[in-house]
Design an enzyme around this catalytic site. Structure first.
Site, PDB file in Angstrom:
ATOM      1  N   HIS A  21       0.875  -1.282  -0.103  1.00 56.90           N
ATOM      2  CA  HIS A  21      -0.055   0.112   0.120  1.00 56.90           C
ATOM      3  C   HIS A  21       0.744   1.132  -0.040  1.00 56.90           C
ATOM      4  CE1 HIS A  21      -3.433  -2.462   0.506  1.00 56.90           C
ATOM      5  NE2 HIS A  21      -2.919  -2.876   1.553  1.00 56.90           N
ATOM      6  N   ALA A  22       0.370   2.357  -0.362  1.00 58.54           N
ATOM      7  CA  ALA A  22       1.086   3.592  -0.346  1.00 58.54           C
ATOM      8  C   ALA A  22       1.660   3.806   1.255  1.00 58.54           C
ATOM      9  CB  ALA A  22       0.170   4.944  -0.793  1.00 58.54           C
ATOM     10  N   GLU A  23       0.905   3.713   2.108  1.00 59.34           N
ATOM     11  CA  GLU A  23       1.540   3.577   3.654  1.00 59.34           C
ATOM     12  C   GLU A  23       0.906   2.438   4.364  1.00 59.34           C
ATOM     13  OE1 GLU A  23       2.970   7.484   2.427  1.00 59.34           O
ATOM     14  OE2 GLU A  23       0.885   6.614   2.317  1.00 59.34           O
ATOM     15  N   THR A  24       1.855   2.072   5.283  1.00 58.67           N
ATOM     16  CA  THR A  24       1.516   1.156   6.185  1.00 58.67           C
ATOM     17  C   THR A  24       1.645   1.763   7.542  1.00 58.67           C
ATOM     18  OG1 THR A  24       1.523  -0.838   4.887  1.00 58.67           O
ATOM     19  CG2 THR A  24       1.415  -1.165   7.519  1.00 58.67           C
TER      20      THR A  24
ATOM     21  N   HIS B  14      -3.751   9.825   5.545  1.00 58.85           N
ATOM     22  CA  HIS B  14      -4.767   8.472   5.320  1.00 58.85           C
ATOM     23  C   HIS B  14      -4.462   7.561   6.092  1.00 58.85           C
ATOM     24  CE1 HIS B  14      -1.850   6.558   2.512  1.00 58.85           C
ATOM     25  NE2 HIS B  14      -2.764   5.366   2.843  1.00 58.85           N
TER      26      HIS B  14
END
Length: 258
Positions: free
Chosen positions: A42-45, A72
């Site tokens: 994902h874009a960020e975890t 997010h």
């Protein structure tokens, strides 16, 4: 340990911006967190430590690097934990509040952009876009283009953008329909994110800019990020802080066994 996937800045599954959320009993090594984030893709975890410390330690990783601020994934973490939350992060203390009816409020640092020249190959990197203004922020470039239609149709040269010494590029224009003050897209190939679906941290820069441009100081603005997944961020700048609001929905919950 428990792991979640949460779609943020949406109330509809499989839209908005997905984030991983990992609940830790104790701090983990940076190498391990990088590996988990790369696995999640994902874009960020987000990784939050639940050992009784307040504010709760919170860190964010893209598939390739740690980031200083992520809206997010913070929203996703607050959604998983529920209620009012306080987090200790690389961007200072962040406060999330249960705003009722599924809405979560987030108090973030604002970052008003300032005029800049931009890279020499900016026009080549944004083919078909009419550049109206170029501004710099702490780590991103903000580019205002001629219309919301140009933002939606843009097919940027990600190789060029990835070579610039920036976290990413925010492309924006004034909204073109009722209830939407501005639209945007965010590209961060150098951080392992070709296009981020909905970017809370970008709105910490977009909202101060558009509040000034639209003469809406102190008012809540509604930003639409027009990626393929799409999503909406409500933002109210106030001094050097910004109040963001969004919804989120959990789409996966399970056990991380490594």
């Amino acid at each position: 340990m428990r792991i979640y996937v949460v779609d943020s800045f949406t109330e509809t599954p499989f839209s908005g911006n997905p984030a991983g959320v990992v609940l830790l009993d104790a701090p983990a090594s940076e190498t391990w967190m990088r590996s988990v984030a790369a696995e999640m893709k994902h874009a960020e975890t987000a990784f939050v430590v639940l050992d009784g410390t307040e504010p709760k330690p919170l860190r964010w990783f893209t598939p390739t690097t740690e980031v200083d601020l992520c809206g997010h994934a913070t929203l996703a973490t607050a959604h998983v934990l529920g209620g009012d939350q306080r987090f200790s992060t690389r961007s200072g203390e962040l406060i999330c509040t249960d705003a009722g009816d599924g809405w979560i409020g987030m108090d973030f640092p604002a970052s008003a952009p300032s005029p800049a020249d931009g890279p020499a190959d900016l026009a080549e990197a944004l083919p078909g876009a009419t550049v109206r203004a170029v501004l710099s922020t702490s780590d991103d470039l903000l580019v205002r283009v001629g219309s919301a239609a140009e933002v939606r149709a843009l097919e940027p040269d990600l190789e060029r953008i990835g070579a610039w010494p920036l976290r990413g590029v925010i492309v924006t224009a004034e909204g073109d329909r009722d209830g939407i003050d501005f639209v945007s897209r965010f590209f961060a190939p150098a951080s392992g994110i070709p296009e981020d679906p909905v970017t809370g941290s970008a709105h910490c820069k977009l909202a101060p800019y558009w509040a000034a441009e639209l003469g809406r100081a102190g008012a809540e603005l509604v930003g639409e990020q027009t990626s393929a997944r799409g999503g909406f961020v409500r933002a109210t700048p106030h001094g050097d802080r910004i109040a963001l609001r969004g919804r989120a929905v959990t789409v996966l919950e399970g056990d991380l066994k490594v």
